[in-house]
Each structure stands twice: as C-alpha cells, then as structure tokens.
Design a protein around this motif. Sequence first.
Motif, PDB file in Angstrom:
ATOM      1  N   LEU A  54       0.822  -1.209   0.000  1.00  0.00           N
ATOM      2  CA  LEU A  54       0.000   0.000   0.000  1.00  0.00           C
ATOM      3  C   LEU A  54       0.858   1.262   0.000  1.00  0.00           C
ATOM      4  CD1 LEU A  54      -3.032   0.488  -0.056  1.00  0.00           C
ATOM      5  CD2 LEU A  54      -2.992   0.680   2.422  1.00  0.00           C
ATOM      6  N   GLU A  55       1.913   1.275   0.792  1.00  0.00           N
ATOM      7  CA  GLU A  55       2.767   2.464   0.874  1.00  0.00           C
ATOM      8  C   GLU A  55       3.425   2.765  -0.469  1.00  0.00           C
ATOM      9  OE1 GLU A  55       6.856   3.452   3.106  1.00  0.00           O
ATOM     10  OE2 GLU A  55       5.200   2.990   4.473  1.00  0.00           O
ATOM     11  N   ARG A  56       3.821   1.712  -1.185  1.00  0.00           N
ATOM     12  CA  ARG A  56       4.429   1.910  -2.505  1.00  0.00           C
ATOM     13  C   ARG A  56       3.409   2.468  -3.488  1.00  0.00           C
ATOM     14  NH1 ARG A  56       7.328  -2.837  -6.146  1.00  0.00           N
ATOM     15  NH2 ARG A  56       8.224  -1.463  -7.723  1.00  0.00           N
ATOM     16  N   GLN A  57       2.166   2.000  -3.383  1.00  0.00           N
ATOM     17  CA  GLN A  57       1.108   2.523  -4.249  1.00  0.00           C
ATOM     18  C   GLN A  57       0.873   4.011  -3.983  1.00  0.00           C
ATOM     19  OE1 GLN A  57      -2.472  -0.003  -4.361  1.00  0.00           O
ATOM     20  NE2 GLN A  57      -1.232  -1.592  -3.417  1.00  0.00           N
ATOM     21  N   VAL A  58       0.880   4.399  -2.694  1.00  0.00           N
ATOM     22  CA  VAL A  58       0.699   5.807  -2.337  1.00  0.00           C
ATOM     23  C   VAL A  58       1.818   6.640  -2.951  1.00  0.00           C
ATOM     24  CG1 VAL A  58       0.732   7.465  -0.433  1.00  0.00           C
ATOM     25  CG2 VAL A  58      -0.623   5.380  -0.231  1.00  0.00           C
ATOM     26  N   ARG A  59       3.073   6.154  -2.857  1.00  0.00           N
ATOM     27  CA  ARG A  59       4.202   6.898  -3.426  1.00  0.00           C
ATOM     28  C   ARG A  59       4.049   7.052  -4.933  1.00  0.00           C
ATOM     29  NH1 ARG A  59       7.504   3.522   0.014  1.00  0.00           N
ATOM     30  NH2 ARG A  59       8.264   2.433  -1.825  1.00  0.00           N
ATOM     31  N   LEU A  60       3.578   5.981  -5.607  1.00  0.00           N
ATOM     32  CA  LEU A  60       3.384   6.037  -7.060  1.00  0.00           C
ATOM     33  C   LEU A  60       2.321   7.071  -7.437  1.00  0.00           C
ATOM     34  CD1 LEU A  60       3.801   4.896  -9.970  1.00  0.00           C
ATOM     35  CD2 LEU A  60       1.926   3.325  -9.451  1.00  0.00           C
ATOM     36  N   VAL A 108      -1.116  18.009  -2.927  1.00  0.00           N
ATOM     37  CA  VAL A 108      -0.696  16.635  -2.599  1.00  0.00           C
ATOM     38  C   VAL A 108       0.393  16.652  -1.540  1.00  0.00           C
ATOM     39  CG1 VAL A 108       0.422  14.561  -3.513  1.00  0.00           C
ATOM     40  CG2 VAL A 108      -1.373  15.681  -4.831  1.00  0.00           C
ATOM     41  N   GLY A 109       1.349  17.585  -1.674  1.00  0.00           N
ATOM     42  CA  GLY A 109       2.411  17.715  -0.669  1.00  0.00           C
ATOM     43  C   GLY A 109       1.849  18.046   0.702  1.00  0.00           C
ATOM     44  N   ALA A 110       0.850  18.942   0.723  1.00  0.00           N
ATOM     45  CA  ALA A 110       0.218  19.297   2.003  1.00  0.00           C
ATOM     46  C   ALA A 110      -0.481  18.084   2.599  1.00  0.00           C
ATOM     47  CB  ALA A 110      -0.785  20.430   1.786  1.00  0.00           C
ATOM     48  N   GLY A 111      -1.136  17.296   1.742  1.00  0.00           N
ATOM     49  CA  GLY A 111      -1.815  16.084   2.217  1.00  0.00           C
ATOM     50  C   GLY A 111      -0.841  15.077   2.798  1.00  0.00           C
ATOM     51  N   LEU A 112       0.310  14.897   2.143  1.00  0.00           N
ATOM     52  CA  LEU A 112       1.312  13.960   2.646  1.00  0.00           C
ATOM     53  C   LEU A 112       1.919  14.448   3.969  1.00  0.00           C
ATOM     54  CD1 LEU A 112       3.132  13.035  -0.696  1.00  0.00           C
ATOM     55  CD2 LEU A 112       1.572  11.597   0.629  1.00  0.00           C
ATOM     56  N   THR A 113       2.101  15.760   4.083  1.00  0.00           N
ATOM     57  CA  THR A 113       2.602  16.322   5.340  1.00  0.00           C
ATOM     58  C   THR A 113       1.609  16.070   6.465  1.00  0.00           C
ATOM     59  OG1 THR A 113       3.786  18.042   4.118  1.00  0.00           O
ATOM     60  CG2 THR A 113       3.405  18.431   6.472  1.00  0.00           C
ATOM     61  N   ALA A 137       0.968   9.606  -5.587  1.00  0.00           N
ATOM     62  CA  ALA A 137       1.333  10.971  -5.184  1.00  0.00           C
ATOM     63  C   ALA A 137       2.436  11.520  -6.080  1.00  0.00           C
ATOM     64  CB  ALA A 137       1.778  10.982  -3.725  1.00  0.00           C
ATOM     65  N   GLY A 138       3.454  10.705  -6.349  1.00  0.00           N
ATOM     66  CA  GLY A 138       4.549  11.148  -7.208  1.00  0.00           C
ATOM     67  C   GLY A 138       4.085  11.445  -8.619  1.00  0.00           C
ATOM     68  N   SER A 139       3.196  10.608  -9.145  1.00  0.00           N
ATOM     69  CA  SER A 139       2.678  10.807 -10.505  1.00  0.00           C
ATOM     70  C   SER A 139       1.881  12.107 -10.598  1.00  0.00           C
ATOM     71  CB  SER A 139       1.802   9.625 -10.928  1.00  0.00           C
ATOM     72  OG  SER A 139       2.549   8.442 -10.948  1.00  0.00           O
ATOM     73  N   ILE A 140       1.052  12.371  -9.580  1.00  0.00           N
ATOM     74  CA  ILE A 140       0.256  13.606  -9.591  1.00  0.00           C
ATOM     75  C   ILE A 140       1.172  14.826  -9.579  1.00  0.00           C
ATOM     76  CG2 ILE A 140      -1.351  15.025  -8.256  1.00  0.00           C
ATOM     77  CD1 ILE A 140      -2.685  12.392  -7.338  1.00  0.00           C
ATOM     78  N   VAL A 141       2.193  14.809  -8.713  1.00  0.00           N
ATOM     79  CA  VAL A 141       3.121  15.936  -8.626  1.00  0.00           C
ATOM     80  C   VAL A 141       3.883  16.098  -9.941  1.00  0.00           C
ATOM     81  CG1 VAL A 141       5.186  16.814  -7.466  1.00  0.00           C
ATOM     82  CG2 VAL A 141       3.341  15.793  -6.127  1.00  0.00           C
ATOM     83  N   LEU A 142       4.359  14.989 -10.510  1.00  0.00           N
ATOM     84  CA  LEU A 142       5.114  15.035 -11.762  1.00  0.00           C
ATOM     85  C   LEU A 142       4.269  15.584 -12.910  1.00  0.00           C
ATOM     86  CD1 LEU A 142       7.660  14.352 -13.416  1.00  0.00           C
ATOM     87  CD2 LEU A 142       6.716  12.048 -13.720  1.00  0.00           C
ATOM     88  N   VAL A 143       3.067  15.028 -13.089  1.00  0.00           N
ATOM     89  CA  VAL A 143       2.205  15.445 -14.202  1.00  0.00           C
ATOM     90  C   VAL A 143       1.771  16.900 -14.035  1.00  0.00           C
ATOM     91  CG1 VAL A 143      -0.042  15.064 -15.303  1.00  0.00           C
ATOM     92  CG2 VAL A 143       1.425  13.123 -14.758  1.00  0.00           C
ATOM     93  N   SER A 144       1.373  17.280 -12.819  1.00  0.00           N
ATOM     94  CA  SER A 144       0.929  18.668 -12.619  1.00  0.00           C
ATOM     95  C   SER A 144       2.086  19.646 -12.802  1.00  0.00           C
ATOM     96  CB  SER A 144       0.285  18.839 -11.239  1.00  0.00           C
ATOM     97  OG  SER A 144       1.236  18.641 -10.212  1.00  0.00           O
ATOM     98  N   GLY A 145       3.288  19.216 -12.415  1.00  0.00           N
ATOM     99  CA  GLY A 145       4.460  20.080 -12.602  1.00  0.00           C
ATOM    100  C   GLY A 145       4.791  20.276 -14.067  1.00  0.00           C
ATOM    101  N   LEU A 146       4.776  19.187 -14.842  1.00  0.00           N
ATOM    102  CA  LEU A 146       5.076  19.281 -16.273  1.00  0.00           C
ATOM    103  C   LEU A 146       3.982  20.046 -17.020  1.00  0.00           C
ATOM    104  CD1 LEU A 146       6.478  15.690 -16.968  1.00  0.00           C
ATOM    105  CD2 LEU A 146       7.771  17.832 -16.827  1.00  0.00           C
ATOM    106  N   ALA A 147       2.716  19.705 -16.708  1.00  0.00           N
ATOM    107  CA  ALA A 147       1.604  20.391 -17.372  1.00  0.00           C
ATOM    108  C   ALA A 147       1.552  21.860 -16.974  1.00  0.00           C
ATOM    109  CB  ALA A 147       0.286  19.709 -17.024  1.00  0.00           C
TER     110      ALA A 147
END
Length: 200
Positions: free
Chosen positions: A125-131, A157-162, A133-143
């Motif tokens: 589950l933790e690996r899925q969360v990292r995938l 997403v960063g605020a949610g993880l914090t 969250a990381g994908s959302i940050v990556l895609v939103s950053g590039l877009a």
Amino acid sequence: MTTPTPTPTPTPTPTAIDTAVLRGLTKDGRGPRLLDVRTPGEFHTVHIPGAYNVPLDTLREHRAELLRHLDEDTVLICRSGARAAQAEQALADAGLPGLRVLEGGMVAWEAAGGPVTRGAARWELERQVRLIAGSIVLVSGLAGLAIPGLPLIGTAVGAGLTFAAVTNTCAMGMMLARLPYNRGPRTDINTVIAALKSRP
C-alpha cells in the motif's frame, strides 16, 4: 484551600515487541495470537504463519466482538508498525489496553529472516501511495509549464502527505485499500472470531 485539579491519565503508548523476541515466542508453533491489520491483498502476498488477518477498518468495526477473544497475549502486525499502533489504540479505547505491536512490522520481520507464508506478489500500500502521489506531482508540474496554476495540485498533494505524516494517517492509503487490487479474499470476521475462540 483549592482542590487540586486531577491530572488526566495519559494514554499508554503501545508496547513494542521486537522480531527476535517474537521469533523466540513463536518457535514451537505456539506463542501469542498474531493479528495482521494490513489489507487482505498485502496479507496474502506475505504474512507470518499462524497470523489472523483483520484489516484495520474491519478491526475498528468489529472491535467489541474481537475483545471477547483477545487478551494481552496478542501482537498486532502491519507493514511498518503505524497501522498496528492505530489498531492498538482502537482496542485500548474499547477496553483492552496493553497489546503489543511488532516493532518495524513485516519489513523488520522479513529483514530479520523470520518465517513467512508467501502468495501472489502485490505492491504494498505504501508503494502505491508513493506512485500515485509522485505521478500527480510530476504530471501537474510538467503540465504547469503550459497551464498556469496547475502546479498547485502538486502543492495540495504535498500538504496532504505532510498532514498524513503529522497525524499518522493517510487518506490516500485508505482509499487505495478499498480497490479490488488490495482487497484480495475478503476477511470473514466470523471465521476469524471462531478461530480465536477455539484457540487455547
């Protein structure tokens, strides 16, 4: 003369048990009851032989029934110890304090070479969360290079993880736990309770 204000009783912290001690206690096939509070998918991927799978949400829902068949000779297990600590708190709130939590969870158990039963491999589950969250940050950053304001999604997403780290909860993890991929064979709480009841 003023009456002193009673000091509130602190909530006891979960008692940790390390892998070496637990291995010693379970060596002869007996030892404490083992309750694994991970998702059924995680449990069927790998678990300690003899453990009962009672996912955290199921444990919270049926804790009153479980209490009648548990005692302080019970160890709670999850991936790293966080969900097991939440399970311990839920059972303590229901009237059964003093349960032990496997320190470091299945990560520590496997690292120490503890015996396990393995099934079909699944991402934890933790690996899925990292995938996710990381994908959302990556895609939103590039877009965001083309669409102004889109990187704020990554900030959210960063605020949610914090918040998840500070409160030791994870809304994304709880949502992912409900997916069919993580469900695996559904835990039948009546079967678990019957097994706990029949155990000496």
